[in-house]
Design a protein around this motif. Structure first.
Motif, PDB file in Angstrom:
ATOM      1  N   ALA A 250     -33.885 -32.598  16.784  1.00  0.00           N
ATOM      2  CA  ALA A 250     -33.708 -32.331  18.211  1.00  0.00           C
ATOM      3  C   ALA A 250     -32.267 -32.548  18.664  1.00  0.00           C
ATOM      4  CB  ALA A 250     -34.645 -33.220  19.022  1.00  0.00           C
ATOM      5  N   THR A 251     -31.547 -33.442  17.993  1.00  0.00           N
ATOM      6  CA  THR A 251     -30.181 -33.781  18.406  1.00  0.00           C
ATOM      7  C   THR A 251     -29.141 -32.863  17.783  1.00  0.00           C
ATOM      8  OG1 THR A 251     -30.854 -36.102  18.568  1.00  0.00           O
ATOM      9  CG2 THR A 251     -28.504 -35.656  18.522  1.00  0.00           C
ATOM     10  N   LEU A 252     -29.399 -32.369  16.583  1.00  0.00           N
ATOM     11  CA  LEU A 252     -28.395 -31.585  15.853  1.00  0.00           C
ATOM     12  C   LEU A 252     -27.907 -30.355  16.624  1.00  0.00           C
ATOM     13  CD1 LEU A 252     -26.811 -31.387  13.230  1.00  0.00           C
ATOM     14  CD2 LEU A 252     -28.713 -30.080  12.245  1.00  0.00           C
ATOM     15  N   PRO A 253     -28.781 -29.530  17.226  1.00  0.00           N
ATOM     16  CA  PRO A 253     -28.261 -28.361  17.969  1.00  0.00           C
ATOM     17  C   PRO A 253     -27.362 -28.739  19.135  1.00  0.00           C
ATOM     18  CG  PRO A 253     -30.601 -28.113  17.515  1.00  0.00           C
ATOM     19  CD  PRO A 253     -30.242 -29.518  17.169  1.00  0.00           C
ATOM     20  N   PHE A 258     -21.898 -28.523  21.376  1.00  0.00           N
ATOM     21  CA  PHE A 258     -20.726 -29.136  21.991  1.00  0.00           C
ATOM     22  C   PHE A 258     -19.496 -28.981  21.115  1.00  0.00           C
ATOM     23  CE2 PHE A 258     -17.866 -32.727  22.731  1.00  0.00           C
ATOM     24  CZ  PHE A 258     -17.644 -32.582  24.086  1.00  0.00           C
ATOM     25  N   LEU A 259     -19.649 -29.158  19.803  1.00  0.00           N
ATOM     26  CA  LEU A 259     -18.502 -29.007  18.908  1.00  0.00           C
ATOM     27  C   LEU A 259     -17.973 -27.575  18.907  1.00  0.00           C
ATOM     28  CD1 LEU A 259     -19.660 -31.183  15.866  1.00  0.00           C
ATOM     29  CD2 LEU A 259     -17.966 -31.773  17.597  1.00  0.00           C
ATOM     30  N   ALA A 260     -18.893 -26.606  19.017  1.00  0.00           N
ATOM     31  CA  ALA A 260     -18.467 -25.213  19.007  1.00  0.00           C
ATOM     32  C   ALA A 260     -17.650 -24.860  20.244  1.00  0.00           C
ATOM     33  CB  ALA A 260     -19.684 -24.297  18.908  1.00  0.00           C
ATOM     34  N   ALA A 261     -17.983 -25.491  21.379  1.00  0.00           N
ATOM     35  CA  ALA A 261     -17.292 -25.168  22.633  1.00  0.00           C
ATOM     36  C   ALA A 261     -16.378 -26.297  23.089  1.00  0.00           C
ATOM     37  CB  ALA A 261     -18.319 -24.855  23.721  1.00  0.00           C
TER      38      ALA A 261
END
Length: 276
Positions: A250-253, A258-261
């Motif tokens: 549940a936390t990974l996405p 956030f890292l992607a943006a």
């Protein structure tokens, strides 16, 4: 400090932030490690911080006794549709409030912003009645429709559009561009940091929401991932590694989003997108 700055490939202040980062990341790292432990390792006293061996018992139990794949897909559909809709609708509404003057625009903006201070709990019953009349209760539509556009997204993009120099739009307008073409070809490419911020915030809110899905959804097959994990946690207290595995999924996405943006998100804050 100047000499140290020249020798290091990063800002020296990052050295001061490193201990705080490790402290904040410790619970997350423990959750990931715990998901690969057995129940015996987790119940051991004193507790095992670094396990001697890693196991997939928790993940095997989770995927074998739940519909976690369906929950994940449901959350992905709901969050994805809401992100696209908010970026599209909030950009159009924000641009209209920022650049177009029409009768009642100030009143409409004030009323829209006033909804931000209304507690979510007060809108649960009216929202449920509307969704029931639309025949959307216990469907993913009941989770998508109320979140297609948010006042925060409209306000954030309006403030960002106000900070853009109007001369760019005026030049395009003199060249014969319509409002739509100006918005899509000039304004939105310049507003990528603000759009990324709206997308990230919308994703976080819809992905982590449990209160409204718990009311609108009754069948296990239509559960979102956080709601399914919450129900699984309540009935599987004797499987701590499986609970940790569910929390990791549940936390990974959220972390990946956030890292992607991250760069555009920070750039939006630094550029003063909420000024005005």
């Amino acid at each position: 400090m100047t000499t140290l700055r020249r020798k290091l490939p990063f800002d020296p202040w990052h050295l001061a932030l490193l201990p705080a980062t490790l402290l904040l990341a410790a619970p997350l790292l423990w959750m990931v490690l715990a998901s690969f432990m057995t129940s015996e390792q987790l119940y051991r006293f004193p507790p095992t911080i670094i396990p001697s061996s890693l196991h997939l018992d928790g993940y095997d139990y989770l995927f074998g006794n739940t519909e976690v794949g369906t929950w994940f897909l449901n959350s992905l559909i709901v969050s994805g549709v809401c992100v696209v809709a908010n970026v599209l609708f909030c950009s159009m509404a924000g641009y209209a409030f920022a650049r177009m003057r029409f009768r009642g625009s100030g009143v409409m903006l004030t009323i829209m912003l006033a909804t931000l201070v209304i507690p979510f709990q007060l809108t649960l019953i009216p929202t449920f009645i509307i969704m029931e009349n639309l025949g959307l209760i216990d469907t993913l539509g009941a989770l998508i429709v109320p979140s297609l556009v948010t006042p925060f997204g409209v306000f954030l993009l309006r403030q960002f559009f106000l900070a853009l120099p109007p001369e760019l739009e005026e030049a395009a307008y003199m060249d014969g561009c319509s409002r739509w073409k100006i918005l899509w070809t000039i304004v939105l490419p310049l507003a990528r940091p603000a759009l990324a911020t709206v997308a990230v915030v919308t994703f976080l809110l819809t992905w982590n929401d449990v209160s409204w899905p718990a009311i609108a959804i009754s069948s296990d097959g239509n559960n979102t991932l956080p709601l399914g994990v919450a129900s699984f946690r309540s009935r599987s207290e004797q499987q701590p590694s499986a609970i940790m595995a569910a929390n990791v999924i549940a936390t990974l996405p959220v972390l990946l989003a956030f890292l992607a943006a991250q760069k555009t998100f920070v750039r939006s804050i630094a550029s003063g997108a909420v000024k005005g």
